[in-house]
Design an enzyme around this catalytic site. Structure first.
Site, PDB file in Angstrom:
ATOM      1  N   PRO A  53       5.600   5.912  -3.653  1.00  0.00           N
ATOM      2  CA  PRO A  53       4.553   4.952  -4.002  1.00  0.00           C
ATOM      3  C   PRO A  53       3.489   4.845  -2.910  1.00  0.00           C
ATOM      4  O   PRO A  53       3.756   5.095  -1.729  1.00  0.00           O
ATOM      5  CB  PRO A  53       5.315   3.632  -4.145  1.00  0.00           C
ATOM      6  CG  PRO A  53       6.740   4.020  -4.364  1.00  0.00           C
ATOM      7  CD  PRO A  53       6.935   5.284  -3.589  1.00  0.00           C
ATOM      8  N   ASP A  54       2.296   4.440  -3.330  1.00  0.00           N
ATOM      9  CA  ASP A  54       1.194   4.211  -2.395  1.00  0.00           C
ATOM     10  C   ASP A  54       1.314   2.807  -1.824  1.00  0.00           C
ATOM     11  O   ASP A  54       0.460   1.950  -2.027  1.00  0.00           O
ATOM     12  CB  ASP A  54      -0.133   4.402  -3.141  1.00  0.00           C
ATOM     13  CG  ASP A  54      -1.348   4.198  -2.251  1.00  0.00           C
ATOM     14  OD1 ASP A  54      -1.232   4.402  -1.025  1.00  0.00           O
ATOM     15  OD2 ASP A  54      -2.415   3.821  -2.781  1.00  0.00           O
ATOM     16  N   ASP A  55       2.391   2.563  -1.113  1.00  0.00           N
ATOM     17  CA  ASP A  55       2.733   1.227  -0.623  1.00  0.00           C
ATOM     18  C   ASP A  55       3.113   1.254   0.855  1.00  0.00           C
ATOM     19  O   ASP A  55       4.099   0.637   1.262  1.00  0.00           O
ATOM     20  CB  ASP A  55       3.909   0.647  -1.431  1.00  0.00           C
ATOM     21  CG  ASP A  55       3.558   0.387  -2.886  1.00  0.00           C
ATOM     22  OD1 ASP A  55       2.359   0.346  -3.217  1.00  0.00           O
ATOM     23  OD2 ASP A  55       4.490   0.233  -3.697  1.00  0.00           O
TER      24      ASP A  55
END
Length: 276
Positions: A53-55
């Site tokens: 994820p882009d987290d």
């Protein structure tokens, strides 16, 4: 002309440039061949290429290595998506030192708290205080060694559900802290709040950047008329590649043969050319 000078010219007020979101050397070369002016080392794209994820999952080193490959693969300037700067002011300063040393033309950091979540996903978004983010920008500018290295401040007010007045107050403070350009983000479907921000922005000497992902009907020319000088098409290449790979591979598993996809895929000679 250096790549940093190229980036500064690309974002300068008065003109309109377009940037392609890329995630590796191959997508960078395809974007250059397509005629884009700038490469956006997309945090979403790089994260997706790692299947995470882009987290704030990947490290600065992983993002930097991806940006370095893009930079080494093309003649275009790279503007690197650096999320929230990978930590506090000390982390931001180190980030600038490393990215600048690698030849990257500029970095963009956003005013959300660490760890961040992708701006276009569901759920609440927490913004950094104006003072806290301004301190990060000041640290970034102090750390840079060359005058033409670019630091872009990305404002997440609209993403967090805030109003234009807060966004403008933040932009003013971030420019005072040293930001070379302002990126104003939004997930509206019509882009009207972005166009309104651009028309309301009084600092005509400071470039504005937009990312028209959720408002694709707003053209680069529309943005230019509202005062913007760079439009970033941040994830279209990634999404196109996912669609193409999925359709092609499903066809192969269905047919137990690649015959029917051959007219739809690149020739090997095209692959070899991109490896030039």
């Amino acid at each position: 002309m250096t790549k940093r000078t190229m980036l500064r010219r690309a974002i300068a007020r008065g003109g309109m440039s377009i940037a392609a979101g890329v995630h590796d050397g191959l997508s960078a070369r395809i974007a250059q061949d397509a005629g884009f002016d700038v490469l956006w080392a997309s945090g979403l794209g790089i994260s997706a290429a790692h299947a995470v994820p882009d987290d704030s999952i990947l490290t600065m080193t992983e993002f930097l290595e991806a940006a370095r490959v893009m930079n080494d693969s093309t003649d275009l300037p790279v503007l690197a998506d650096c999320d929230t700067g990978f930590g506090d002011e000390r982390n931001v300063a180190r980030m600038v030192e490393r990215y600048e040393r690698a030849g990257i033309a500029g970095v963009c950091i956003e005013d959300k708290v660490f760890p961040k979540r992708n701006s276009l996903g569901d759920g609440a978004q927490d913004q950094e205080t104006i003072e806290g983010f301004a301190a990060k920008l000041a640290a970034a500018k102090k750390a840079q060694q060359t005058d033409d290295f670019v630091v872009v401040a990305r404002i997440e007010t609209f993403i967090a559900g805030g109003v234009k007045e807060d966004a403008i107050a933040r932009a003013d403070a971030y420019v005072a802290a040293g930001a070379d350009a302002i990126l104003i983000h939004s997930k509206s479907r019509d882009g009207l709040e972005i166009l309104d921000f651009g028309r309301s922005w009084q600092r005509k000497d400071v470039p504005l950047v937009a990312v028209p992902t959720t408002y694709p009907a707003v053209t680069a020319d529309d943005l230019h008329e509202a005062g913007f000088s760079l439009a970033i098409y941040a994830n279209q290449a990634l999404r196109a590649s996912i669609t193409s790979m999925r359709e092609s591979l499903r066809q192969i598993t269905h047919d137990r043969s690649s015959l029917r996809i051959e007219p739809k895929v690149a020739k090997l000679s095209e692959v070899f050319e991109l490896q030039r």
